[in-house]
Design a protein around this motif. Structure first.
Motif, short mmCIF file in Angstrom:
data_model
loop_
_atom_site.label_atom_id
_atom_site.label_comp_id
_atom_site.label_asym_id
_atom_site.label_seq_id
_atom_site.Cartn_x
_atom_site.Cartn_y
_atom_site.Cartn_z
N THR A 1 -0.35 2.16 -4.39
CA THR A 1 -1.40 2.60 -3.17
C THR A 1 -0.67 1.80 -1.97
OG1 THR A 1 -2.93 2.68 -4.95
CG2 THR A 1 -3.68 2.10 -2.47
N VAL A 2 -0.41 0.59 -1.91
CA VAL A 2 0.03 -0.10 -0.58
C VAL A 2 1.28 0.67 0.09
CG1 VAL A 2 1.16 -2.14 0.45
CG2 VAL A 2 -0.77 -2.42 -1.35
N TYR B 1 5.75 8.12 0.28
CA TYR B 1 5.22 9.11 -0.51
C TYR B 1 6.14 9.22 -1.58
CZ TYR B 1 2.11 9.53 3.81
OH TYR B 1 1.84 9.48 4.71
N LEU C 1 1.96 4.14 -0.53
CA LEU C 1 1.43 5.13 -0.16
C LEU C 1 0.75 5.04 1.29
CD1 LEU C 1 -0.14 6.81 -3.34
CD2 LEU C 1 1.84 7.66 -1.87
N ASN C 2 0.10 4.02 1.33
CA ASN C 2 -0.58 3.68 2.86
C ASN C 2 0.52 3.37 3.84
OD1 ASN C 2 -3.36 4.21 1.67
ND2 ASN C 2 -3.58 2.03 1.21
N ARG C 3 1.70 2.89 3.34
CA ARG C 3 2.65 2.75 4.39
C ARG C 3 3.64 3.76 4.61
NH1 ARG C 3 4.02 -1.76 6.59
NH2 ARG C 3 2.56 -3.53 6.28
N GLY C 4 3.35 4.92 3.87
CA GLY C 4 4.16 6.11 4.31
C GLY C 4 5.26 6.29 3.32
N PHE D 1 1.41 -6.61 -0.63
CA PHE D 1 1.56 -6.36 0.92
C PHE D 1 2.74 -6.80 1.78
CE2 PHE D 1 -3.01 -6.55 0.39
CZ PHE D 1 -3.55 -5.18 0.63
N GLY E 1 5.73 -4.36 0.70
CA GLY E 1 5.52 -3.01 1.61
C GLY E 1 5.97 -3.37 2.93
#
Length: 138
Positions: free
Chosen positions: A98-99, A106, A101-104, A62, A65
């Protein structure tokens, strides 16, 4: 064991090989160096071969990210991380994907092998490198 970091470049593709043990401080140094290589060498893509043993937690991922977002890490550059243990339970690279991707982010993905990573990056086959820089992290 110390962290080893090897960087080579083939035109606009950077190749990074990591070995040894990684902790959060080393991971932050690695990602900062990757950011600098992208900027200084005009890279369009990076492939990271991660052979490191992991001492990271979910909290570290986290924090990574958050740092990538605040450091203005280039979102348009594809970063493929090759980690054969991607499907293993508790794999921090897969969790980190995954972390991110969730923060943009890509364009940062984890792959179990070179072939799928290369296909995603659009690499036909690896050619000779045009420059090499081998460096160890403290």
């Amino acid at each position: 064991m110390e962290c080893s970091f090897r960087y080579t470049r083939n035109n606009n593709l950077g190749i990074i090989e990591l070995a040894g043990e990684k902790d959060f401080r080393q991971v932050m140094q690695i990602w900062e160096r990757i950011r600098q290589f992208i900027r200084n060498d005009g890279l369009d893509g990076i492939i990271i071969v991660d052979r490191m043993t992991n001492a990271l937690t979910e909290h570290h991922m986290f924090e990574l990210g958050k740092w990538l977002g605040s450091s203005q890490f280039p979102r348009g550059v594809k970063v493929a991380i090759v980690d054969p243990g991607k499907m293993s339970q508790g794999n921090m690279n897969a969790f980190g994907e995954t972390v991110l991707l969730n923060r943009g982010f890509y364009n940062i993905r984890v792959f179990p092998d070179h072939e799928t990573a290369g296909t995603w990056l659009g690499i036909k086959r690896q050619a000779q490198t045009d420059s090499q820089k081998g460096v160890g992290l403290p």
